[in-house]
Motif scaffolding. Structure first.
Motif, short mmCIF file in Angstrom:
data_model
loop_
_atom_site.label_atom_id
_atom_site.label_comp_id
_atom_site.label_asym_id
_atom_site.label_seq_id
_atom_site.Cartn_x
_atom_site.Cartn_y
_atom_site.Cartn_z
N HIS A 64 0.92 -0.94 -0.10
CA HIS A 64 -0.38 -0.21 0.33
C HIS A 64 0.87 1.50 -0.08
N LEU A 65 1.71 0.86 0.86
CA LEU A 65 3.00 2.39 0.62
C LEU A 65 3.80 2.60 -0.51
N ALA A 66 3.89 1.49 -0.94
CA ALA A 66 4.99 1.98 -2.30
C ALA A 66 4.01 2.20 -3.58
N LEU A 67 2.38 1.79 -3.61
CA LEU A 67 1.57 2.17 -4.65
C LEU A 67 2.01 4.08 -4.08
N THR A 198 13.60 0.40 -1.28
CA THR A 198 13.79 0.94 -2.21
C THR A 198 14.87 1.69 -2.50
N ASN A 199 15.28 2.25 -3.72
CA ASN A 199 16.71 2.98 -3.77
C ASN A 199 16.27 4.48 -3.79
N ASP A 200 15.44 4.98 -4.06
CA ASP A 200 14.63 6.46 -4.22
C ASP A 200 14.84 6.82 -2.90
N ASP A 201 15.40 8.10 -2.79
CA ASP A 201 16.25 8.95 -1.21
C ASP A 201 14.28 9.54 -1.16
N MET A 204 11.17 6.84 0.43
CA MET A 204 12.07 6.27 1.40
C MET A 204 11.13 7.36 2.21
N GLU A 205 11.53 9.11 1.84
CA GLU A 205 11.28 9.81 2.72
C GLU A 205 9.34 9.94 2.73
N THR A 206 8.89 9.85 1.96
CA THR A 206 7.39 9.77 1.53
C THR A 206 6.96 8.18 2.50
N MET A 207 7.62 7.30 2.40
CA MET A 207 7.14 6.15 3.13
C MET A 207 6.98 6.48 4.88
N ASP A 212 4.32 6.20 9.67
CA ASP A 212 3.69 6.94 11.03
C ASP A 212 2.83 8.27 10.76
N TRP A 213 1.25 8.37 11.34
CA TRP A 213 0.67 9.23 10.84
C TRP A 213 0.92 10.91 9.83
N GLY A 214 1.61 10.28 8.71
CA GLY A 214 1.93 11.20 8.20
C GLY A 214 2.98 12.83 8.58
N GLN A 215 3.69 11.31 10.11
CA GLN A 215 4.34 13.09 10.72
C GLN A 215 6.10 13.42 9.89
#
Length: 370
Positions: A64-67, A198-201, A204-207, A212-215
Protein backbone atom coordinates in the motif's frame (compact mmCIF):
# COMPACT_ATOMS: atom_id res chain seq x y z
CA UNK A 1 2.02 -36.67 11.23
CA UNK A 2 4.09 -34.67 8.73
CA UNK A 3 3.13 -31.01 9.15
CA UNK A 4 2.90 -28.53 6.32
CA UNK A 5 5.10 -26.17 8.32
CA UNK A 6 6.81 -26.58 11.70
CA UNK A 7 7.22 -23.22 13.42
CA UNK A 8 7.83 -24.91 16.77
CA UNK A 9 10.91 -26.67 15.38
CA UNK A 10 12.22 -23.37 14.04
CA UNK A 11 11.70 -21.62 17.37
CA UNK A 12 13.38 -24.41 19.32
CA UNK A 13 16.43 -24.25 17.03
CA UNK A 14 17.08 -20.58 17.91
CA UNK A 15 15.20 -20.26 21.22
CA UNK A 16 18.01 -18.68 23.29
CA UNK A 17 18.61 -16.00 20.63
CA UNK A 18 14.92 -15.19 20.26
CA UNK A 19 14.27 -15.10 23.99
CA UNK A 20 17.23 -12.79 24.60
CA UNK A 21 16.11 -10.46 21.79
CA UNK A 22 12.56 -10.22 23.15
CA UNK A 23 13.76 -9.61 26.71
CA UNK A 24 16.08 -6.92 25.41
CA UNK A 25 13.16 -5.00 23.91
CA UNK A 26 11.10 -5.44 27.07
CA UNK A 27 13.99 -4.03 29.06
CA UNK A 28 14.46 -1.09 26.71
CA UNK A 29 10.69 -0.34 26.57
CA UNK A 30 11.09 0.62 22.90
CA UNK A 31 7.90 -1.19 21.97
CA UNK A 32 7.04 0.68 18.75
CA UNK A 33 9.79 1.19 16.13
CA UNK A 34 12.96 1.98 18.11
CA UNK A 35 16.57 0.87 17.79
CA UNK A 36 15.89 -2.79 16.98
CA UNK A 37 13.54 -1.93 14.12
CA UNK A 38 15.98 0.65 12.76
CA UNK A 39 18.81 -1.90 12.88
CA UNK A 40 16.64 -4.49 11.14
CA UNK A 41 15.82 -1.97 8.40
CA UNK A 42 19.52 -1.42 7.73
CA UNK A 43 20.27 -5.14 7.74
CA UNK A 44 17.35 -6.09 5.49
CA UNK A 45 18.21 -3.32 3.03
CA UNK A 46 21.74 -4.72 2.82
CA UNK A 47 20.31 -8.23 2.36
CA UNK A 48 18.29 -6.99 -0.64
CA UNK A 49 21.15 -4.86 -2.01
CA UNK A 50 19.10 -1.66 -1.79
CA UNK A 51 19.58 1.68 -0.03
CA UNK A 52 16.46 1.88 2.11
CA UNK A 53 14.03 -0.33 3.99
CA UNK A 54 10.93 0.92 5.82
CA UNK A 55 9.54 -1.57 8.35
CA UNK A 56 5.76 -1.74 8.72
CA UNK A 57 3.10 -3.86 10.37
CA UNK A 58 2.18 -6.14 7.43
CA UNK A 59 3.17 -7.01 3.87
CA UNK A 60 -0.13 -5.55 2.70
CA UNK A 61 0.80 -2.22 4.29
CA UNK A 62 4.17 -2.39 2.56
CA UNK A 63 2.51 -2.73 -0.85
CA UNK A 64 0.00 0.00 0.00
CA UNK A 65 2.74 2.47 0.95
CA UNK A 66 4.79 1.59 -2.13
CA UNK A 67 1.80 2.40 -4.33
CA UNK A 68 1.02 5.65 -2.53
CA UNK A 69 4.65 6.78 -2.70
CA UNK A 70 4.55 6.17 -6.46
CA UNK A 71 1.62 8.58 -6.68
CA UNK A 72 -1.12 6.00 -7.26
CA UNK A 73 -4.64 7.17 -6.48
CA UNK A 74 -8.29 7.23 -7.58
CA UNK A 75 -8.81 6.93 -11.32
CA UNK A 76 -5.47 5.20 -11.89
CA UNK A 77 -4.93 1.63 -13.03
CA UNK A 78 -2.35 -0.82 -11.70
CA UNK A 79 -1.57 -3.97 -13.66
CA UNK A 80 -1.03 -7.20 -11.75
CA UNK A 81 -2.01 -10.88 -11.94
CA UNK A 82 -5.17 -12.66 -10.77
CA UNK A 83 -3.25 -15.70 -9.48
CA UNK A 84 -1.95 -14.35 -6.19
CA UNK A 85 -3.00 -13.88 -2.60
CA UNK A 86 -5.81 -11.34 -2.40
CA UNK A 87 -3.64 -8.81 -0.52
CA UNK A 88 -1.89 -7.87 -3.77
CA UNK A 89 -5.18 -6.62 -5.18
CA UNK A 90 -6.42 -5.21 -1.88
CA UNK A 91 -3.39 -2.92 -1.63
CA UNK A 92 -4.24 -1.50 -5.06
CA UNK A 93 -7.88 -1.01 -4.08
CA UNK A 94 -6.87 0.80 -0.86
CA UNK A 95 -5.39 3.60 -2.99
CA UNK A 96 -8.61 4.03 -4.93
CA UNK A 97 -7.00 2.69 -8.09
CA UNK A 98 -8.38 -0.09 -10.27
CA UNK A 99 -6.58 -3.45 -10.50
CA UNK A 100 -6.12 -4.57 -14.11
CA UNK A 101 -5.19 -8.20 -14.62
CA UNK A 102 -2.93 -9.97 -17.07
CA UNK A 103 -2.69 -13.75 -17.15
CA UNK A 104 0.25 -15.80 -15.91
CA UNK A 105 2.92 -17.87 -17.60
CA UNK A 106 1.93 -21.56 -17.27
CA UNK A 107 5.46 -22.63 -16.35
CA UNK A 108 6.48 -20.09 -13.71
CA UNK A 109 2.93 -19.10 -12.69
CA UNK A 110 4.15 -15.49 -12.57
CA UNK A 111 3.12 -12.59 -14.83
CA UNK A 112 3.28 -13.40 -18.54
CA UNK A 113 5.24 -10.49 -20.09
CA UNK A 114 3.84 -11.27 -23.54
CA UNK A 115 0.38 -10.25 -22.31
CA UNK A 116 1.48 -7.12 -20.47
CA UNK A 117 1.61 -4.44 -23.14
CA UNK A 118 -1.94 -5.08 -24.35
CA UNK A 119 -3.24 -4.23 -20.86
CA UNK A 120 -1.58 -0.79 -20.72
CA UNK A 121 -3.85 2.25 -21.13
CA UNK A 122 -3.46 5.98 -20.59
CA UNK A 123 -4.58 5.38 -16.99
CA UNK A 124 -1.91 2.77 -16.19
CA UNK A 125 0.26 4.24 -13.45
CA UNK A 126 2.09 1.16 -12.11
CA UNK A 127 2.85 -2.48 -12.85
CA UNK A 128 3.00 -4.92 -9.95
CA UNK A 129 4.42 -8.35 -10.83
CA UNK A 130 4.14 -11.01 -8.13
CA UNK A 131 7.14 -13.21 -7.33
CA UNK A 132 5.04 -16.28 -6.63
CA UNK A 133 5.93 -19.16 -4.30
CA UNK A 134 9.54 -17.95 -4.00
CA UNK A 135 10.45 -17.58 -7.68
CA UNK A 136 10.75 -14.20 -9.38
CA UNK A 137 8.77 -13.07 -12.39
CA UNK A 138 10.55 -12.55 -15.73
CA UNK A 139 11.69 -9.04 -14.90
CA UNK A 140 13.76 -8.01 -17.95
CA UNK A 141 10.86 -7.84 -20.44
CA UNK A 142 8.57 -6.40 -17.76
CA UNK A 143 11.06 -3.62 -17.02
CA UNK A 144 11.67 -2.97 -20.71
CA UNK A 145 7.95 -2.52 -21.40
CA UNK A 146 7.54 -0.37 -18.30
CA UNK A 147 10.46 1.85 -19.26
CA UNK A 148 9.12 2.30 -22.78
CA UNK A 149 5.82 3.51 -21.36
CA UNK A 150 7.38 5.40 -18.42
CA UNK A 151 5.48 3.32 -15.84
CA UNK A 152 7.00 2.43 -12.45
CA UNK A 153 7.30 -1.23 -11.46
CA UNK A 154 6.55 -2.22 -7.87
CA UNK A 155 7.55 -5.77 -6.96
CA UNK A 156 5.24 -7.87 -4.82
CA UNK A 157 8.05 -9.81 -3.17
CA UNK A 158 6.01 -10.97 -0.18
CA UNK A 159 6.91 -14.61 -0.90
CA UNK A 160 10.42 -14.07 -2.26
CA UNK A 161 12.90 -13.21 0.51
CA UNK A 162 16.36 -13.84 -0.99
CA UNK A 163 15.08 -14.92 -4.41
CA UNK A 164 17.17 -13.78 -7.38
CA UNK A 165 16.72 -12.97 -11.05
CA UNK A 166 19.93 -13.05 -13.11
CA UNK A 167 21.92 -12.34 -9.96
CA UNK A 168 19.68 -9.50 -8.76
CA UNK A 169 17.86 -9.84 -5.47
CA UNK A 170 14.09 -9.62 -5.21
CA UNK A 171 13.23 -6.04 -4.34
CA UNK A 172 16.22 -4.48 -6.10
CA UNK A 173 14.84 -4.21 -9.65
CA UNK A 174 11.64 -2.15 -9.48
CA UNK A 175 11.26 1.33 -8.00
CA UNK A 176 10.20 -0.37 -4.76
CA UNK A 177 9.06 -3.71 -3.38
CA UNK A 178 6.96 -5.05 -0.54
CA UNK A 179 7.82 -8.06 1.64
CA UNK A 180 5.70 -9.88 4.20
CA UNK A 181 6.91 -11.35 7.49
CA UNK A 182 3.76 -13.32 8.23
CA UNK A 183 4.88 -16.21 10.47
CA UNK A 184 4.78 -18.83 7.71
CA UNK A 185 7.00 -16.86 5.35
CA UNK A 186 10.65 -17.86 4.76
CA UNK A 187 11.52 -14.95 7.04
CA UNK A 188 8.61 -14.81 9.46
CA UNK A 189 7.88 -12.70 12.50
CA UNK A 190 6.28 -14.00 15.69
CA UNK A 191 3.15 -12.16 14.65
CA UNK A 192 2.54 -9.73 11.80
CA UNK A 193 5.17 -7.69 10.00
CA UNK A 194 6.25 -6.31 6.65
CA UNK A 195 8.78 -4.05 4.95
CA UNK A 196 9.07 -1.97 1.81
CA UNK A 197 12.45 -1.44 0.13
CA UNK A 198 13.62 1.15 -2.37
CA UNK A 199 16.66 2.91 -3.77
CA UNK A 200 14.73 6.18 -4.16
CA UNK A 201 15.42 8.74 -1.42
CA UNK A 202 12.19 10.68 -1.96
CA UNK A 203 10.08 7.53 -1.89
CA UNK A 204 11.78 6.46 1.32
CA UNK A 205 11.02 9.80 3.00
CA UNK A 206 7.38 9.67 1.90
CA UNK A 207 6.88 6.11 3.12
CA UNK A 208 8.50 6.80 6.49
CA UNK A 209 6.02 9.61 7.04
CA UNK A 210 3.04 7.66 5.72
CA UNK A 211 3.64 4.71 8.08
CA UNK A 212 3.64 7.03 11.12
CA UNK A 213 0.55 9.21 10.73
CA UNK A 214 2.14 11.41 8.03
CA UNK A 215 4.51 13.03 10.52
CA UNK A 216 7.69 14.80 9.43
CA UNK A 217 8.44 15.16 13.14
CA UNK A 218 6.37 14.49 16.21
CA UNK A 219 2.96 16.17 15.93
CA UNK A 220 3.83 17.79 12.58
CA UNK A 221 1.45 15.99 10.20
CA UNK A 222 2.34 17.04 6.66
CA UNK A 223 0.20 14.39 4.94
CA UNK A 224 -2.65 12.04 5.78
CA UNK A 225 -0.91 8.91 6.97
CA UNK A 226 -1.48 5.60 8.71
CA UNK A 227 -0.55 3.65 11.81
CA UNK A 228 1.60 1.09 9.95
CA UNK A 229 4.53 0.99 12.38
CA UNK A 230 6.42 -2.19 13.23
CA UNK A 231 6.58 -3.35 16.85
CA UNK A 232 10.01 -3.30 18.48
CA UNK A 233 9.73 -6.96 19.50
CA UNK A 234 9.10 -8.02 15.90
CA UNK A 235 12.09 -6.01 14.72
CA UNK A 236 14.32 -7.73 17.27
CA UNK A 237 13.00 -11.20 16.38
CA UNK A 238 13.44 -10.56 12.66
CA UNK A 239 17.05 -9.44 13.21
CA UNK A 240 17.77 -12.82 14.80
CA UNK A 241 16.01 -14.75 12.07
CA UNK A 242 17.63 -12.79 9.26
CA UNK A 243 21.02 -14.10 10.41
CA UNK A 244 19.74 -17.65 9.78
CA UNK A 245 17.80 -16.98 6.59
CA UNK A 246 20.47 -18.02 4.07
CA UNK A 247 20.99 -21.37 5.81
CA UNK A 248 17.24 -21.91 5.98
CA UNK A 249 16.92 -21.00 2.30
CA UNK A 250 19.54 -23.50 1.24
CA UNK A 251 17.79 -26.14 3.35
CA UNK A 252 14.52 -25.38 1.57
CA UNK A 253 16.27 -25.63 -1.79
CA UNK A 254 17.79 -28.98 -0.86
CA UNK A 255 14.34 -30.25 0.25
CA UNK A 256 13.00 -29.12 -3.13
CA UNK A 257 15.73 -31.05 -4.97
CA UNK A 258 14.79 -34.18 -3.05
CA UNK A 259 11.18 -33.68 -4.03
CA UNK A 260 12.21 -33.12 -7.65
CA UNK A 261 14.06 -36.45 -7.62
CA UNK A 262 11.26 -38.30 -5.85
CA UNK A 263 8.60 -36.97 -8.22
CA UNK A 264 10.62 -37.20 -11.43
CA UNK A 265 8.64 -39.13 -14.00
CA UNK A 266 5.50 -39.08 -11.86
CA UNK A 267 2.32 -39.83 -13.76
CA UNK A 268 0.24 -38.01 -11.15
CA UNK A 269 1.86 -34.61 -10.59
CA UNK A 270 4.08 -32.06 -12.31
CA UNK A 271 6.75 -30.62 -9.99
CA UNK A 272 7.48 -26.87 -10.05
CA UNK A 273 9.99 -25.56 -12.58
CA UNK A 274 13.22 -23.97 -11.39
CA UNK A 275 14.04 -21.46 -14.16
CA UNK A 276 17.76 -21.49 -15.00
CA UNK A 277 18.41 -17.76 -14.52
CA UNK A 278 16.57 -17.50 -11.19
CA UNK A 279 17.13 -18.54 -7.60
CA UNK A 280 13.94 -20.14 -6.32
CA UNK A 281 13.66 -19.93 -2.53
CA UNK A 282 10.66 -22.29 -2.29
CA UNK A 283 8.35 -20.45 0.04
CA UNK A 284 5.93 -23.05 -1.31
CA UNK A 285 6.64 -26.30 -3.16
CA UNK A 286 3.55 -26.40 -5.39
CA UNK A 287 2.96 -29.35 -7.70
CA UNK A 288 0.20 -29.45 -10.31
CA UNK A 289 -2.25 -32.25 -11.00
CA UNK A 290 -5.67 -32.65 -12.63
CA UNK A 291 -6.46 -35.00 -9.73
CA UNK A 292 -5.33 -32.48 -7.10
CA UNK A 293 -8.29 -32.91 -4.75
CA UNK A 294 -8.00 -36.69 -4.75
CA UNK A 295 -4.28 -36.55 -3.99
CA UNK A 296 -4.88 -34.11 -1.18
CA UNK A 297 -7.46 -36.46 0.36
CA UNK A 298 -4.98 -39.33 0.10
CA UNK A 299 -2.29 -37.31 1.84
CA UNK A 300 -4.68 -36.32 4.61
CA UNK A 301 -5.55 -39.98 5.21
CA UNK A 302 -1.80 -40.73 5.32
CA UNK A 303 -1.41 -38.06 8.05
CA UNK A 304 0.41 -35.64 5.74
CA UNK A 305 -0.64 -32.00 5.70
CA UNK A 306 -0.81 -30.00 2.46
CA UNK A 307 -2.01 -26.59 1.29
CA UNK A 308 -3.85 -24.86 -1.54
CA UNK A 309 -2.20 -21.66 -2.82
CA UNK A 310 -4.56 -20.47 -4.35
CA UNK A 311 -7.74 -22.38 -5.31
CA UNK A 312 -9.76 -19.37 -6.57
CA UNK A 313 -8.10 -16.62 -8.66
CA UNK A 314 -8.78 -13.09 -7.43
CA UNK A 315 -10.86 -12.15 -10.49
CA UNK A 316 -13.39 -14.84 -9.53
CA UNK A 317 -13.56 -13.94 -5.84
CA UNK A 318 -16.93 -12.57 -4.70
CA UNK A 319 -15.19 -9.65 -2.98
CA UNK A 320 -13.96 -8.43 -6.37
CA UNK A 321 -16.96 -9.18 -8.54
CA UNK A 322 -17.29 -5.41 -9.01
CA UNK A 323 -14.37 -5.65 -11.46
CA UNK A 324 -16.75 -7.43 -13.82
CA UNK A 325 -14.73 -10.53 -14.68
CA UNK A 326 -16.09 -13.97 -15.47
CA UNK A 327 -14.90 -17.55 -15.84
CA UNK A 328 -12.69 -17.82 -18.91
CA UNK A 329 -11.24 -14.31 -18.76
CA UNK A 330 -7.83 -15.55 -17.54
CA UNK A 331 -7.73 -19.22 -18.53
CA UNK A 332 -4.15 -20.01 -17.46
CA UNK A 333 -4.74 -18.66 -13.95
CA UNK A 334 -8.01 -20.57 -13.72
CA UNK A 335 -6.47 -23.85 -14.85
CA UNK A 336 -3.50 -23.50 -12.53
CA UNK A 337 -5.78 -22.63 -9.59
CA UNK A 338 -7.68 -25.87 -10.13
CA UNK A 339 -4.50 -27.97 -10.15
CA UNK A 340 -1.97 -26.59 -7.63
CA UNK A 341 -1.20 -28.48 -4.44
CA UNK A 342 1.41 -27.32 -1.94
CA UNK A 343 3.44 -30.08 -0.31
CA UNK A 344 5.12 -29.72 3.10
CA UNK A 345 8.42 -27.85 2.97
CA UNK A 346 10.36 -26.22 5.79
CA UNK A 347 14.07 -26.01 6.71
CA UNK A 348 13.86 -28.57 9.51
CA UNK A 349 12.16 -31.21 7.34
CA UNK A 350 14.14 -34.44 7.19
CA UNK A 351 15.16 -36.38 4.08
CA UNK A 352 12.94 -39.22 5.22
CA UNK A 353 9.93 -36.96 5.58
CA UNK A 354 10.42 -35.66 2.03
CA UNK A 355 10.72 -39.22 0.72
CA UNK A 356 7.59 -40.24 2.62
CA UNK A 357 5.56 -37.40 1.11
CA UNK A 358 6.84 -38.06 -2.42
CA UNK A 359 6.09 -41.78 -2.09
CA UNK A 360 2.60 -41.02 -0.81
CA UNK A 361 1.93 -38.72 -3.77
CA UNK A 362 3.17 -41.33 -6.23
CA UNK A 363 1.42 -44.29 -4.61
CA UNK A 364 -2.06 -43.07 -3.77
CA UNK A 365 -1.28 -42.07 -0.20
CA UNK A 366 0.45 -45.34 0.68
CA UNK A 367 3.64 -44.88 2.67
CA UNK A 368 6.54 -46.94 1.40
CA UNK A 369 8.80 -48.55 3.97
CA UNK A 370 12.36 -47.23 4.03
Amino acid sequence: MIPFLDLKAQYQSIKPEIDAAVLGVLGSTQYILGDEVAAFEREFAAFCNVKHAIAVNTGTSALHLALLAAGIGPGDEVITVPFTFVATVSAICYTGAKPVFVDIDPVTMCMDPTKLEAAITSRTKAIMPVHLYGQMADMDPIMEIAKRHNIPVIEDACQAHGAEYKGKRAGSIGISAGFSFYPGKNLGACGEGGIVVTNDDKQMETMRMLRDWGQSERYHHVMKGFNYRMDGIQGAILRVKLRHLENWTESRRSRAKLYDAGLAGSTRVTPPTQVADRRHVYHVYAVRSPERDRIREELTKANIQSGLHYPIPVHLQKAHEDLGHKVGDFPVSEKVASEVLSLPIFPEMTDEQVKTVADAVNNGGQRIAA
